[in-house]
Design a protein around this motif. Structure first.
Motif, PDB file in Angstrom:
ATOM      1  N   LYS A 369     -36.451  -7.770  74.783  1.00 18.56           N
ATOM      2  CA  LYS A 369     -37.701  -7.342  75.269  1.00 18.56           C
ATOM      3  C   LYS A 369     -38.823  -6.793  74.286  1.00 18.56           C
ATOM      4  CE  LYS A 369     -37.796  -4.102  78.867  1.00 18.56           C
ATOM      5  NZ  LYS A 369     -38.421  -4.540  79.794  1.00 18.56           N
ATOM      6  N   VAL A 370     -38.204  -6.301  73.112  1.00 20.29           N
ATOM      7  CA  VAL A 370     -39.288  -5.628  72.145  1.00 20.29           C
ATOM      8  C   VAL A 370     -39.820  -6.638  71.245  1.00 20.29           C
ATOM      9  CG1 VAL A 370     -39.081  -5.307  69.478  1.00 20.29           C
ATOM     10  CG2 VAL A 370     -36.685  -4.548  70.616  1.00 20.29           C
ATOM     11  N   GLN A 381     -40.664 -11.345  82.371  1.00 22.05           N
ATOM     12  CA  GLN A 381     -40.756 -12.103  83.060  1.00 22.05           C
ATOM     13  C   GLN A 381     -41.403 -13.248  82.288  1.00 22.05           C
ATOM     14  OE1 GLN A 381     -37.775 -13.583  84.960  1.00 22.05           O
ATOM     15  NE2 GLN A 381     -39.391 -15.724  84.637  1.00 22.05           N
ATOM     16  N   MET A 382     -42.682 -12.798  82.501  1.00 25.67           N
ATOM     17  CA  MET A 382     -44.053 -13.077  82.157  1.00 25.67           C
ATOM     18  C   MET A 382     -44.356 -13.117  79.633  1.00 25.67           C
ATOM     19  SD  MET A 382     -48.176 -11.059  81.162  1.00 25.67           S
ATOM     20  CE  MET A 382     -47.986 -10.765  82.575  1.00 25.67           C
ATOM     21  N   THR A 383     -43.458 -12.698  79.498  1.00 26.23           N
ATOM     22  CA  THR A 383     -42.639 -12.964  78.750  1.00 26.23           C
ATOM     23  C   THR A 383     -41.985 -13.892  78.564  1.00 26.23           C
ATOM     24  OG1 THR A 383     -42.951 -10.799  77.776  1.00 26.23           O
ATOM     25  CG2 THR A 383     -42.014 -12.057  75.994  1.00 26.23           C
ATOM     26  N   LEU A 384     -41.244 -14.599  78.940  1.00 24.74           N
ATOM     27  CA  LEU A 384     -40.161 -15.671  79.102  1.00 24.74           C
ATOM     28  C   LEU A 384     -40.840 -16.703  78.974  1.00 24.74           C
ATOM     29  CD1 LEU A 384     -36.792 -13.734  79.870  1.00 24.74           C
ATOM     30  CD2 LEU A 384     -37.307 -14.531  77.795  1.00 24.74           C
ATOM     31  N   ASP A 385     -41.153 -16.082  80.468  1.00 27.20           N
ATOM     32  CA  ASP A 385     -42.595 -18.280  81.329  1.00 27.20           C
ATOM     33  C   ASP A 385     -42.993 -18.538  79.995  1.00 27.20           C
ATOM     34  OD1 ASP A 385     -40.993 -17.045  83.482  1.00 27.20           O
ATOM     35  OD2 ASP A 385     -42.680 -16.422  84.253  1.00 27.20           O
ATOM     36  N   VAL A 386     -43.874 -17.857  78.939  1.00 29.61           N
ATOM     37  CA  VAL A 386     -44.536 -18.038  77.838  1.00 29.61           C
ATOM     38  C   VAL A 386     -43.788 -18.443  76.860  1.00 29.61           C
ATOM     39  CG1 VAL A 386     -46.399 -17.500  76.370  1.00 29.61           C
ATOM     40  CG2 VAL A 386     -46.887 -16.874  79.053  1.00 29.61           C
ATOM     41  N   TYR A 387     -43.387 -18.181  75.964  1.00 26.80           N
ATOM     42  CA  TYR A 387     -42.084 -17.486  75.154  1.00 26.80           C
ATOM     43  C   TYR A 387     -40.571 -17.937  75.052  1.00 26.80           C
ATOM     44  CZ  TYR A 387     -46.628 -15.693  73.411  1.00 26.80           C
ATOM     45  OH  TYR A 387     -48.133 -15.713  73.331  1.00 26.80           O
ATOM     46  N   GLY A 388     -40.104 -18.703  76.256  1.00 33.22           N
ATOM     47  CA  GLY A 388     -38.829 -18.560  75.946  1.00 33.22           C
ATOM     48  C   GLY A 388     -38.462 -19.499  75.017  1.00 33.22           C
TER      49      GLY A 388
END
Length: 409
Positions: A369-370, A381-388
């Motif tokens: 989240k941070v 979701q965008m963050t996790l899709d790219v960097y998850g």
């Protein structure tokens, strides 16, 4: 609404017949449509009767063409004050990829099979087209996907205007969900040393950079700001006392200052002390201008993205030996090299990985989240899709062995 048989003789005296559907639409206008088979006429009559009752029927004779609907969509986008670069991209999709193939077709003919056939033609190219300006050539898979999205937006706009009943692109998307999932399996994740510069490479670049180049590189590395945000960054948005930058604007491809990409793009990013010191020194030497930019041109105007790549970013990589072989040789027969990371987005990738990596690995160990907030992503979701895949899994062997032992005692 009625279905009736019509008989007549042609010029040669041969008797012909057809089935005609007579009806009045929801506006009270008399309409008719002819079919060769009774079953087709009956099916059309049943469907049309329901649409007329719902007030959604659009007669084929009154249907607009795809080109006309596309022009209405562009007007809607313009009225919504989308960015100029976005409008240009949409116009290119319409005029270069959609209109040459299906621009004259009526919206009433745009069904799921029609859209699927159009996308296949686009992917394979069509030498039968009258144009010879590149529109006949096959498009890449990425371009086909982008054009499909734009066509779907055109149909959605037309649907809202009452020009069509259903959006065939959305229906195609639902029917191809399984295929999309299969294709997603082959998508490559961003990788360290491929898309993300390694720690050693970043250290080498920072060491090789001097002057304004070093200030810009440090800011990109330690804030993860987008290129457009760095180009539009003002000194009034840099708080050296609180050691933070607040992103409030960006500079687009046409050198125009505007709002960030999304609401989430407005964010505050904390600064490391070394960057604060460097920015404080740079502020004394920075060219002045009405815009008050941190990284302006000599006269104080917005710096061009291509200039930053060509004059700042590429030379630093070459000087730091962060390069790849081009496969060519110079006039002396020596192999030539090019910058390993052609786009500034690589530095944004590095910042994301630095935020994600554990403290033991030299990172900050921040939560998803941070990281989302720091990067200005509109959704988690965008963050996790790219960097998850970069986040720690949390299931190391010691933890698993301890949990298993508790069950086996």
């Amino acid at each position: 609404m009625s279905v009736r048989k019509r008989k007549w003789k042609n010029a040669k005296g041969v008797e012909l017949e057809a089935w005609v559907v007579d009806y009045s639409d929801q506006h009270g206008k008399r309409r008719h449509k002819t079919f060769a088979k009774k079953k087709d006429a009956d099916a059309y009559a049943a469907k049309t009767h329901t649409q007329v009752l719902d007030g959604t029927h659009v007669a084929e004779a009154a249907s607009k063409t795809v080109k006309e609907a596309g022009e209405l969509w562009i007007k809607s986008c313009t009225a919504a004050k989308l960015e100029r670069s976005t409008l240009d991209q949409y116009s290119q999709h319409l005029n270069l990829h959609i209109v040459p193939y299906i621009g004259r077709e009526k919206l009433s003919r745009v069904t799921v099979p029609f859209v699927r056939a159009f996308l296949d033609r686009l992917r394979e190219g069509d030498e039968s087209l009258p144009m010879d300006d590149g529109t006949r050539k096959p498009r890449s898979d990425a371009m086909v996907r982008n054009v499909k999205v734009s066509l779907g937006a055109i149909l959605s706009d037309a649907q809202q205007r009452g020009l069509i009943v259903r959006n065939a692109v959305k229906e195609l998307g639902r029917s191809r969900a399984t295929q999309a999932n299969a294709e997603a399996r082959h998508e490559k994740r961003v990788g360290v040393g491929v898309d993300i510069p390694t720690t050693a490479e970043v250290k080498a670049m920072l060491k090789a950079a001097v002057g304004r180049n070093r200030v810009f590189l440090m800011t990109a590395v330690f804030t993860g700001m987008r290129s457009s945000e760095l180009r539009g960054l003002r000194w009034e948005d840099v708080d050296l006392q609180k050691a933070e930058i607040t992103v409030r604007q960006r500079a687009d491809a046409y050198y125009q200052i505007g709002s960030p990409k999304s609401k989430a793009g407005r964010r505050t990013i904390p600064l490391v002390s070394d960057l604060v010191k460097t920015l404080r020194e740079w502020k004394l030497a920075c060219p002045n201008g009405k815009l008050g930019l941190v990284f302006p041109t000599g006269p104080g105007k917005v710096e061009g993205h291509s200039n930053i790549i060509k004059r700042w970013y590429t030379p630093v990589q070459i000087a730091a030996s962060v390069t790849v072989q081009t496969g060519e040789v110079d006039d002396k027969g020596k192999p030539t090299v090019a910058a390993k990371y052609p786009g500034l987005h690589a530095l944004r990738h590095f910042y994301a990985s630095w935020c994600i990596n554990s403290k033991e690995d030299g990172g900050l160990g921040l939560s998803p989240k941070v990281v989302q907030h720091r990067l200005g992503h509109s959704t988690i979701q965008m963050t996790l899709d790219v960097y998850g895949h970069l986040f720690p899994s949390g299931d190391n062997n010691d933890v698993m062995d301890k949990a298993a032992s508790a069950l086996l005692v």
